[in-house]
Design a protein around this motif. Structure first.
Motif, PDB file in Angstrom:
ATOM      1  N   PRO A  18       0.838  -1.211   0.000  1.00 40.23           N
ATOM      2  CA  PRO A  18       0.000   0.000   0.000  1.00 40.23           C
ATOM      3  C   PRO A  18       0.868   1.254   0.000  1.00 40.23           C
ATOM      4  CG  PRO A  18       0.030  -0.996   2.171  1.00 40.23           C
ATOM      5  CD  PRO A  18       0.776  -1.931   1.260  1.00 40.23           C
ATOM      6  N   GLN A  19       0.279   2.346  -0.463  1.00 40.59           N
ATOM      7  CA  GLN A  19       0.961   3.636  -0.461  1.00 40.59           C
ATOM      8  C   GLN A  19       1.153   4.108   0.977  1.00 40.59           C
ATOM      9  OE1 GLN A  19       2.132   5.510  -3.012  1.00 40.59           O
ATOM     10  NE2 GLN A  19       1.636   3.848  -4.406  1.00 40.59           N
ATOM     11  N   LEU A  20       2.261   4.791   1.226  1.00 41.39           N
ATOM     12  CA  LEU A  20       2.491   5.378   2.546  1.00 41.39           C
ATOM     13  C   LEU A  20       1.558   6.567   2.745  1.00 41.39           C
ATOM     14  CD1 LEU A  20       6.375   5.397   2.688  1.00 41.39           C
ATOM     15  CD2 LEU A  20       4.846   4.006   4.064  1.00 41.39           C
ATOM     16  N   PRO A  21       1.145   6.828   3.979  1.00 35.62           N
ATOM     17  CA  PRO A  21       0.326   8.021   4.235  1.00 35.62           C
ATOM     18  C   PRO A  21       1.113   9.288   3.901  1.00 35.62           C
ATOM     19  CG  PRO A  21       0.363   6.576   6.161  1.00 35.62           C
ATOM     20  CD  PRO A  21       1.335   6.024   5.177  1.00 35.62           C
ATOM     21  N   ARG A  22       0.397  10.296   3.477  1.00 35.13           N
ATOM     22  CA  ARG A  22       1.026  11.561   3.068  1.00 35.13           C
ATOM     23  C   ARG A  22       1.857  12.172   4.204  1.00 35.13           C
ATOM     24  NH1 ARG A  22       3.121  13.591  -1.133  1.00 35.13           N
ATOM     25  NH2 ARG A  22       2.947  15.821  -1.315  1.00 35.13           N
ATOM     26  N   SER A  23       1.407  11.981   5.439  1.00 35.74           N
ATOM     27  CA  SER A  23       2.138  12.560   6.566  1.00 35.74           C
ATOM     28  C   SER A  23       3.516  11.922   6.739  1.00 35.74           C
ATOM     29  CB  SER A  23       1.328  12.418   7.850  1.00 35.74           C
ATOM     30  OG  SER A  23       1.134  11.045   8.148  1.00 35.74           O
ATOM     31  N   LEU A  24       3.701  10.697   6.296  1.00 38.85           N
ATOM     32  CA  LEU A  24       5.010  10.047   6.389  1.00 38.85           C
ATOM     33  C   LEU A  24       5.898  10.338   5.191  1.00 38.85           C
ATOM     34  CD1 LEU A  24       4.038   6.533   7.779  1.00 38.85           C
ATOM     35  CD2 LEU A  24       5.002   8.460   9.015  1.00 38.85           C
ATOM     36  N   VAL A  25       5.288  10.726   4.081  1.00 41.07           N
ATOM     37  CA  VAL A  25       6.058  10.985   2.861  1.00 41.07           C
ATOM     38  C   VAL A  25       6.541  12.430   2.816  1.00 41.07           C
ATOM     39  CG1 VAL A  25       5.922  11.006   0.338  1.00 41.07           C
ATOM     40  CG2 VAL A  25       4.834   9.181   1.609  1.00 41.07           C
ATOM     41  N   ASN A  26       5.777  13.347   3.408  1.00 40.69           N
ATOM     42  CA  ASN A  26       6.129  14.760   3.373  1.00 40.69           C
ATOM     43  C   ASN A  26       7.313  15.026   4.304  1.00 40.69           C
ATOM     44  OD1 ASN A  26       6.173  17.470   2.966  1.00 40.69           O
ATOM     45  ND2 ASN A  26       4.238  17.887   3.975  1.00 40.69           N
ATOM     46  N   ARG A  81      10.037  16.674 -14.074  1.00 45.49           N
ATOM     47  CA  ARG A  81      10.465  16.680 -15.478  1.00 45.49           C
ATOM     48  C   ARG A  81      10.564  15.273 -16.031  1.00 45.49           C
ATOM     49  NH1 ARG A  81      14.550  20.070 -13.578  1.00 45.49           N
ATOM     50  NH2 ARG A  81      15.994  18.348 -13.826  1.00 45.49           N
ATOM     51  N   GLY A  82      10.747  14.300 -15.154  1.00 42.00           N
ATOM     52  CA  GLY A  82      10.925  12.927 -15.593  1.00 42.00           C
ATOM     53  C   GLY A  82      12.337  12.634 -16.031  1.00 42.00           C
ATOM     54  N   SER A  83      13.284  13.454 -15.597  1.00 37.79           N
ATOM     55  CA  SER A  83      14.660  13.287 -16.053  1.00 37.79           C
ATOM     56  C   SER A  83      15.439  12.248 -15.271  1.00 37.79           C
ATOM     57  CB  SER A  83      15.408  14.622 -16.001  1.00 37.79           C
ATOM     58  OG  SER A  83      15.503  15.082 -14.678  1.00 37.79           O
ATOM     59  N   ARG A  84      14.908  11.810 -14.125  1.00 39.59           N
ATOM     60  CA  ARG A  84      15.579  10.755 -13.381  1.00 39.59           C
ATOM     61  C   ARG A  84      14.544   9.987 -12.571  1.00 39.59           C
ATOM     62  NH1 ARG A  84      19.443  13.290  -8.890  1.00 39.59           N
ATOM     63  NH2 ARG A  84      19.146  11.332  -7.867  1.00 39.59           N
ATOM     64  N   PRO A  85      14.762   8.702 -12.391  1.00 38.24           N
ATOM     65  CA  PRO A  85      13.776   7.924 -11.644  1.00 38.24           C
ATOM     66  C   PRO A  85      13.815   8.241 -10.160  1.00 38.24           C
ATOM     67  CG  PRO A  85      15.646   6.552 -12.263  1.00 38.24           C
ATOM     68  CD  PRO A  85      15.846   7.890 -12.922  1.00 38.24           C
ATOM     69  N   THR A  86      12.633   8.263  -9.554  1.00 38.05           N
ATOM     70  CA  THR A  86      12.522   8.481  -8.118  1.00 38.05           C
ATOM     71  C   THR A  86      11.614   7.406  -7.532  1.00 38.05           C
ATOM     72  OG1 THR A  86      10.637   9.930  -8.441  1.00 38.05           O
ATOM     73  CG2 THR A  86      12.788  10.981  -8.296  1.00 38.05           C
ATOM     74  N   PRO A  87      11.696   7.165  -6.249  1.00 36.12           N
ATOM     75  CA  PRO A  87      10.808   6.183  -5.629  1.00 36.12           C
ATOM     76  C   PRO A  87       9.347   6.594  -5.800  1.00 36.12           C
ATOM     77  CG  PRO A  87      12.569   6.766  -4.142  1.00 36.12           C
ATOM     78  CD  PRO A  87      12.688   7.689  -5.316  1.00 36.12           C
ATOM     79  N   HIS A  88       8.483   5.632  -5.991  1.00 34.87           N
ATOM     80  CA  HIS A  88       7.062   5.893  -6.198  1.00 34.87           C
ATOM     81  C   HIS A  88       6.438   6.487  -4.937  1.00 34.87           C
ATOM     82  CE1 HIS A  88       3.224   5.475  -8.088  1.00 34.87           C
ATOM     83  NE2 HIS A  88       2.750   4.784  -7.043  1.00 34.87           N
ATOM     84  N   GLY A  89       5.659   7.538  -5.118  1.00 38.87           N
ATOM     85  CA  GLY A  89       4.934   8.136  -4.007  1.00 38.87           C
ATOM     86  C   GLY A  89       5.634   9.305  -3.346  1.00 38.87           C
ATOM     87  N   LEU A  90       6.803   9.688  -3.808  1.00 37.53           N
ATOM     88  CA  LEU A  90       7.502  10.826  -3.195  1.00 37.53           C
ATOM     89  C   LEU A  90       7.305  12.063  -4.006  1.00 37.53           C
ATOM     90  CD1 LEU A  90      10.829   9.265  -1.959  1.00 37.53           C
ATOM     91  CD2 LEU A  90       8.823   9.821  -0.657  1.00 37.53           C
TER      92      LEU A  90
END
Length: 90
Positions: A18-26, A81-90
Motif C-alpha cells: 500500500p501507499q504510505l500516508p502523506r504525513s510520512l512521505v512529506n 520533469r521525468g529526467s531521473r527515476p525516483t521512488p514511487h509516491g515521493l
C-alpha cells in the motif's frame, strides 16, 4: 495465509504494497523544524557568548539544513520533469 481482497489486481500470492500516508512521505516539516532548531541553538550560543566548537557546529547544522532543502527541491523538480527515476509516491 492472507487472502487478497481483489484477486484481479494481485500477482501471485501477495498483495501489492500500500501507499504510505502523506504525513510520512512529506519531509518538509521535519526538515524545516530541524533547520530552525539548529539556527536557534546558534543564536542562543552567540548571545550567551559561548565560543568554540559548539558555536560552529550549530551554524554548520543550520547551513546543511538549507543545503538539504535545496537538494530536495532539485530532486522534486527532476522528478516532475521525468529526467531521473525516483521512488514511487515521493
Amino acid at each position: 495465509m492472507d487472502v487478497p481482497s481483489d484477486p484481479s489486481r494481485t500477482k501471485g500470492r501477495f498483495r501489492p504494497t500500500p501507499q504510505l500516508p502523506r504525513s510520512l512521505v512529506n519531509l518538509w516539516p521535519p526538515m524545516i523544524l530541524g533547520t530552525v532548531l539548529w539556527f536557534l541553538a546558534f543564536a542562543v550560543l552567540l548571545i550567551t557568548g559561548v565560543r568554540g566548537v559548539w558555536l560552529w557546529t550549530t551554524l554548520a547544522g543550520g547551513g546543511l539544513g538549507i543545503v538539504g532543502m535545496g537538494i530536495m527541491l532539485w530532486q522534486r523538480a527532476a522528478a516532475r520533469r521525468g529526467s531521473r527515476p525516483t521512488p514511487h509516491g515521493l
